[in-house]
Design a protein around this motif. Structure first.
Motif, PDB file in Angstrom:
ATOM      1  N   THR A   1       0.830  -1.213   0.000  1.00 46.26           N
ATOM      2  CA  THR A   1       0.000   0.000   0.000  1.00 46.26           C
ATOM      3  C   THR A   1       0.863   1.261   0.000  1.00 46.26           C
ATOM      4  OG1 THR A   1      -1.751  -1.179   1.187  1.00 46.26           O
ATOM      5  CG2 THR A   1      -1.813   1.244   1.230  1.00 46.26           C
ATOM      6  N   GLU A   2       1.897   1.252   0.829  1.00 36.19           N
ATOM      7  CA  GLU A   2       2.777   2.444   0.906  1.00 36.19           C
ATOM      8  C   GLU A   2       3.499   2.672  -0.420  1.00 36.19           C
ATOM      9  OE1 GLU A   2       3.052   4.760   3.205  1.00 36.19           O
ATOM     10  OE2 GLU A   2       1.445   3.738   4.309  1.00 36.19           O
ATOM     11  N   ASN A   3       3.993   1.552  -1.003  1.00 30.47           N
ATOM     12  CA  ASN A   3       4.661   1.691  -2.300  1.00 30.47           C
ATOM     13  C   ASN A   3       3.699   2.210  -3.363  1.00 30.47           C
ATOM     14  OD1 ASN A   3       7.205   0.896  -1.484  1.00 30.47           O
ATOM     15  ND2 ASN A   3       6.846  -1.279  -1.908  1.00 30.47           N
ATOM     16  N   ALA A   4       2.495   1.710  -3.339  1.00 30.08           N
ATOM     17  CA  ALA A   4       1.484   2.158  -4.304  1.00 30.08           C
ATOM     18  C   ALA A   4       1.198   3.647  -4.137  1.00 30.08           C
ATOM     19  CB  ALA A   4       0.215   1.346  -4.156  1.00 30.08           C
ATOM     20  N   LYS A   5       1.080   4.070  -2.894  1.00 28.36           N
ATOM     21  CA  LYS A   5       0.802   5.490  -2.619  1.00 28.36           C
ATOM     22  C   LYS A   5       1.967   6.374  -3.089  1.00 28.36           C
ATOM     23  CE  LYS A   5      -0.678   6.367   1.517  1.00 28.36           C
ATOM     24  NZ  LYS A   5      -0.803   6.246   2.993  1.00 28.36           N
ATOM     25  N   ARG A   6       3.185   5.909  -2.844  1.00 27.70           N
ATOM     26  CA  ARG A   6       4.365   6.680  -3.290  1.00 27.70           C
ATOM     27  C   ARG A   6       4.410   6.798  -4.808  1.00 27.70           C
ATOM     28  NH1 ARG A   6       7.166   4.411   0.993  1.00 27.70           N
ATOM     29  NH2 ARG A   6       7.799   2.627  -0.305  1.00 27.70           N
ATOM     30  N   ASN A   7       4.147   5.661  -5.466  1.00 23.60           N
ATOM     31  CA  ASN A   7       4.172   5.666  -6.916  1.00 23.60           C
ATOM     32  C   ASN A   7       3.073   6.559  -7.515  1.00 23.60           C
ATOM     33  OD1 ASN A   7       6.353   3.940  -6.947  1.00 23.60           O
ATOM     34  ND2 ASN A   7       5.069   2.092  -7.019  1.00 23.60           N
ATOM     35  N   ILE A   8       1.881   6.470  -6.884  1.00 21.48           N
ATOM     36  CA  ILE A   8       0.778   7.325  -7.344  1.00 21.48           C
ATOM     37  C   ILE A   8       1.149   8.798  -7.198  1.00 21.48           C
ATOM     38  CG2 ILE A   8      -1.579   8.079  -6.826  1.00 21.48           C
ATOM     39  CD1 ILE A   8      -2.194   5.154  -6.089  1.00 21.48           C
ATOM     40  N   ASN A   9       1.723   9.128  -6.058  1.00 26.09           N
ATOM     41  CA  ASN A   9       2.075  10.537  -5.809  1.00 26.09           C
ATOM     42  C   ASN A   9       3.184  11.009  -6.753  1.00 26.09           C
ATOM     43  OD1 ASN A   9       1.693  12.935  -4.013  1.00 26.09           O
ATOM     44  ND2 ASN A   9       3.895  12.603  -3.676  1.00 26.09           N
TER      45      ASN A   9
ATOM     46  N   THR B   1      -2.853   7.238 -14.320  1.00 22.27           N
ATOM     47  CA  THR B   1      -4.115   6.480 -14.283  1.00 22.27           C
ATOM     48  C   THR B   1      -3.853   4.988 -14.123  1.00 22.27           C
ATOM     49  OG1 THR B   1      -4.113   6.415 -16.709  1.00 22.27           O
ATOM     50  CG2 THR B   1      -5.371   8.179 -15.654  1.00 22.27           C
ATOM     51  N   ALA B   2      -2.762   4.491 -14.732  1.00 22.08           N
ATOM     52  CA  ALA B   2      -2.415   3.073 -14.583  1.00 22.08           C
ATOM     53  C   ALA B   2      -2.059   2.759 -13.149  1.00 22.08           C
ATOM     54  CB  ALA B   2      -1.258   2.716 -15.517  1.00 22.08           C
ATOM     55  N   SER B   3      -1.341   3.702 -12.494  1.00 18.69           N
ATOM     56  CA  SER B   3      -0.956   3.457 -11.087  1.00 18.69           C
ATOM     57  C   SER B   3      -2.183   3.444 -10.196  1.00 18.69           C
ATOM     58  CB  SER B   3       0.036   4.522 -10.625  1.00 18.69           C
ATOM     59  OG  SER B   3      -0.565   5.810 -10.614  1.00 18.69           O
ATOM     60  N   LEU B   4      -3.189   4.262 -10.540  1.00 17.02           N
ATOM     61  CA  LEU B   4      -4.425   4.244  -9.761  1.00 17.02           C
ATOM     62  C   LEU B   4      -5.150   2.905  -9.921  1.00 17.02           C
ATOM     63  CD1 LEU B   4      -5.896   7.830 -10.432  1.00 17.02           C
ATOM     64  CD2 LEU B   4      -4.868   6.977  -8.312  1.00 17.02           C
ATOM     65  N   THR B   5      -5.175   2.418 -11.164  1.00 23.29           N
ATOM     66  CA  THR B   5      -5.827   1.118 -11.413  1.00 23.29           C
ATOM     67  C   THR B   5      -5.111   0.001 -10.679  1.00 23.29           C
ATOM     68  OG1 THR B   5      -6.530   1.895 -13.595  1.00 23.29           O
ATOM     69  CG2 THR B   5      -6.543  -0.483 -13.206  1.00 23.29           C
ATOM     70  N   ALA B   6      -3.796  -0.007 -10.747  1.00 28.39           N
ATOM     71  CA  ALA B   6      -3.000  -1.041 -10.063  1.00 28.39           C
ATOM     72  C   ALA B   6      -3.204  -0.970  -8.571  1.00 28.39           C
ATOM     73  CB  ALA B   6      -1.518  -0.875 -10.416  1.00 28.39           C
ATOM     74  N   ALA B   7      -3.262   0.254  -8.033  1.00 26.25           N
ATOM     75  CA  ALA B   7      -3.440   0.410  -6.592  1.00 26.25           C
ATOM     76  C   ALA B   7      -4.800  -0.103  -6.160  1.00 26.25           C
ATOM     77  CB  ALA B   7      -3.286   1.887  -6.207  1.00 26.25           C
ATOM     78  N   ALA B   8      -5.796   0.058  -7.030  1.00 26.72           N
ATOM     79  CA  ALA B   8      -7.134  -0.455  -6.693  1.00 26.72           C
ATOM     80  C   ALA B   8      -7.116  -1.964  -6.623  1.00 26.72           C
ATOM     81  CB  ALA B   8      -8.143   0.020  -7.737  1.00 26.72           C
ATOM     82  N   LYS B   9      -6.348  -2.624  -7.490  1.00 29.59           N
ATOM     83  CA  LYS B   9      -6.229  -4.073  -7.460  1.00 29.59           C
ATOM     84  C   LYS B   9      -5.519  -4.537  -6.204  1.00 29.59           C
ATOM     85  CE  LYS B   9      -8.129  -4.863 -11.515  1.00 29.59           C
ATOM     86  NZ  LYS B   9      -9.408  -5.621 -11.639  1.00 29.59           N
ATOM     87  N   VAL B  10      -4.462  -3.774  -5.852  1.00 35.49           N
ATOM     88  CA  VAL B  10      -3.713  -4.159  -4.640  1.00 35.49           C
ATOM     89  C   VAL B  10      -4.604  -4.036  -3.423  1.00 35.49           C
ATOM     90  CG1 VAL B  10      -1.825  -3.456  -3.132  1.00 35.49           C
ATOM     91  CG2 VAL B  10      -1.464  -3.576  -5.592  1.00 35.49           C
ATOM     92  N   GLY B  11      -5.464  -3.081  -3.369  1.00 32.89           N
ATOM     93  CA  GLY B  11      -6.317  -2.861  -2.205  1.00 32.89           C
ATOM     94  C   GLY B  11      -7.361  -3.944  -2.045  1.00 32.89           C
ATOM     95  N   GLU B  12      -7.640  -4.707  -3.105  1.00 30.50           N
ATOM     96  CA  GLU B  12      -8.632  -5.775  -2.992  1.00 30.50           C
ATOM     97  C   GLU B  12      -8.112  -7.008  -2.235  1.00 30.50           C
ATOM     98  OE1 GLU B  12      -9.800  -6.678  -6.920  1.00 30.50           O
ATOM     99  OE2 GLU B  12     -10.881  -4.797  -7.273  1.00 30.50           O
ATOM    100  N   GLN B  13      -6.817  -7.187  -2.153  1.00 36.11           N
ATOM    101  CA  GLN B  13      -6.210  -8.359  -1.483  1.00 36.11           C
ATOM    102  C   GLN B  13      -6.209  -8.148   0.016  1.00 36.11           C
ATOM    103  OE1 GLN B  13      -5.305 -11.070  -3.198  1.00 36.11           O
ATOM    104  NE2 GLN B  13      -5.941 -10.029  -5.102  1.00 36.11           N
ATOM    105  N   THR B  14      -6.840  -9.214   0.774  1.00 38.00           N
ATOM    106  CA  THR B  14      -6.807  -9.185   2.237  1.00 38.00           C
ATOM    107  C   THR B  14      -6.318 -10.550   2.732  1.00 38.00           C
ATOM    108  OG1 THR B  14      -9.056 -10.043   2.489  1.00 38.00           O
ATOM    109  CG2 THR B  14      -8.796  -7.641   2.231  1.00 38.00           C
ATOM    110  N   LEU B  15      -6.188 -10.704   4.056  1.00 43.93           N
ATOM    111  CA  LEU B  15      -5.711 -11.962   4.640  1.00 43.93           C
ATOM    112  C   LEU B  15      -6.694 -13.083   4.403  1.00 43.93           C
ATOM    113  CD1 LEU B  15      -3.458 -13.222   6.357  1.00 43.93           C
ATOM    114  CD2 LEU B  15      -4.767 -12.602   8.405  1.00 43.93           C
TER     115      LEU B  15
END
Length: 510
Positions: free
Chosen positions: A9-17, A492-506
């Motif tokens: 999540t942190e990496n995704a946020k950094r990349n998005i920013n 926009t691609a980083s936003l899409t990828a981040a949305a996919k990453v956010g769907e994964q839980t334990l």
């Protein structure tokens, strides 16, 4: 290595920013078309931009202010000099007209009227100004070249130095035939003439020799400097108020061989033959200090030509105004303008180099000479008219009037001779005056040409700097658009990828 959801999540946020910052950067570039918005983005570009901006400011100062100001200054100067040449040409034409021996009454009157009209214009061009600054007065741009009104209480003590070459022969005529009311009135019949070397001071109607303002000098003394090393020797001078006093003292207009005479009313120093020859032989310079009270409108101000002291009702003490460096050399007062990097130009022309102080004296002398000739002819006409009257038909009256007529004709012949010779001589004078003005006008033209060449070079330099400045700071809009869309797609691609990453839980792993 175990990768946790928080790490992803942190990496995704950094990349998005980071992608968002890049989009913002290209968006700003698209708006400004500049490579950088602040110096920290690229210090090298920033330093170059500051240097080029400074250079551009200097170039714009040269083009928009300095060069245009010099150009205007030179245009005003050139116009004034052209007008001065026209005036001198007209005066020379009258000299040429007066040098002939076929003048009639109308010719003499035309010459007189023309010279009187031109006399008022002689130094007017010297007061030409640009933006309120007089162009011929050196550093004193706030002052006029001439007195703008009559100043009867203003007193100047003036130091004037002459070169021995300025000594020149001058004819002096004396005798004024009076037109009698009848044949029994005594009439002056003696007419005399003499020729001596003279120096003419810059002003007439002087108070006398010496510096009365500072309480120094002698009223009967001038000096000359000659030899190697130079030695200054006093000259004894006999002072007369006017020519009548000179004539009365000697019963003639005579100067002893080793005498010097000053005529205060005309401002003339007249030298005896021996002393004039000796001064020329020694190649001497003649030093004269004299005082003058009262100046008329249109007269030249002495401070632009000579070392002098000034006193008037506004000054408690005399003010010393130095025009030379103490060794007789005139100090130049050039006004320099920087028209390009390392290039300066002196835009002003000083009055002493073009508006010779002798011009006004010459014109006034020409006016006096032609006036005397007109008056002499009028006397002859009046006596002839008397001889035709019935009351004077007797042989005795006719004989007396014939005596008067002979004297008047002699005066007329002398006046015409003086008119012809002086006007012929002064053609050369005005040729020399015009030569000085033509040289000054040529110098102005040369400066204008130099200014044009410099202006073209500075304009080309401006175009070069603008191009370099644009290459350093600006970006092509098409390149910015390409980079913008690439950055936006990445964002926009980083936003899409981040949305996919956010769907994964334990729970996905249980």
């Amino acid at each position: 290595m175990r990768v946790t959801n928080n790490m992803i999540t942190e990496n995704a946020k950094r990349n998005i920013n980071a992608n968002k910052v890049l989009v913002d950067k290209h968006n700003t570039q698209m708006t400004t078309q500049k490579k950088i918005a602040k110096a920290s983005e690229d210090p090298v570009i920033a330093i170059r931009a500051l240097r080029m901006q400074t250079n551009m400011s200097h170039i714009e100062q040269y083009l928009d202010h300095n060069i245009s100001e010099v150009n205007s200054w030179l245009e005003v100067t050139g116009t004034a000099l052209s007008n001065m040449i026209s005036i001198l040409t007209d005066i020379r034409t009258q000299c040429n007209n007066g040098s002939t021996d076929t003048l009639n009454e109308d010719d003499r009157q035309t010459i007189l009227n023309s010279l009187k009209a031109l006399a008022d214009q002689i130094y007017t061009e010297g007061n030409a100004d640009y933006a309120g600054r007089t162009v011929f007065t050196g550093y004193r741009t706030g002052s006029k070249l001439t007195f703008m009104e009559n100043e009867k209480d203003t007193v100047y003590s003036i130091d004037q130095t002459f070169d021995f070459k300025e000594l020149h022969d001058h004819r002096y005529y004396y005798g004024d035939v009076t037109v009698p009311a009848d044949a029994d009135t005594p009439c002056t019949t003696e007419i005399s003439t003499s020729t001596y070397s003279r120096l003419r001071l810059a002003y007439d109607k002087i108070d006398g020799l010496g510096d009365n303002l500072l309480g120094t000098g002698s009223a009967t003394e001038i000096s000359y400097t000659a030899g190697d090393p130079p030695v200054t020797t006093p000259l004894n001078v006999t002072v007369y108020e006017n020519e009548d006093d000179w004539y009365a003292a000697n019963n003639a207009l005579e100067v002893g061989d080793n005498e010097v005479v000053l005529i205060k009313s005309t401002g003339e120093l007249i030298f005896g033959n021996e002393i004039a020859h000796d001064l020329a032989k020694q190649e001497a310079s003649i030093n004269v200090t004299y005082t003058k009270t009262g100046f008329s409108e249109g007269e030249l101000r002495p401070e632009y030509y000579y070392d002098c002291r000034k006193q008037n009702e506004d000054l408690e003490e005399p003010v010393t105004l130095m025009r030379t460096d103490g060794e007789g050399n005139i100090k130049t007062q050039l006004i320099d303008f920087t028209i390009s990097s390392g290039i300066t130009i002196s835009a002003n022309t000083e009055a002493y180099s073009v508006f010779d102080s002798n011009i006004g004296r010459d014109v006034q002398e020409l006016i006096d000479i032609v006036s005397r000739s007109i008056n002499a002819h009028a006397k002859v006409d009046r006596i002839k008219e008397m001889m035709q009257r019935e009351q004077f038909v007797s042989d005795e009256d006719q004989a007396v009037l014939q005596t008067y007529l002979d004297a008047a004709k002699k005066e007329m012949d002398y006046a015409d001779d003086n008119l012809q010779k002086t006007y012929s001589q002064y053609i050369t004078n005005f040729d020399n005056y015009m030569e000085k003005v033509n040289i000054a006008l040529t110098n102005v033209g040369s400066m204008e040409k130099r200014l044009d060449l410099t202006k073209n070079r500075v304009e080309n330099q401006k175009m070069t700097v603008e191009e370099l400045k644009s290459n350093n700071e600006d970006r092509d809009i098409s390149d910015i658009i390409i980079d913008y869309y690439a950055a936006y797609n990445a964002y926009t691609a980083s936003l899409t990828a981040a949305a996919k990453v956010g769907e994964q839980t334990l729970l996905n792993y249980i």
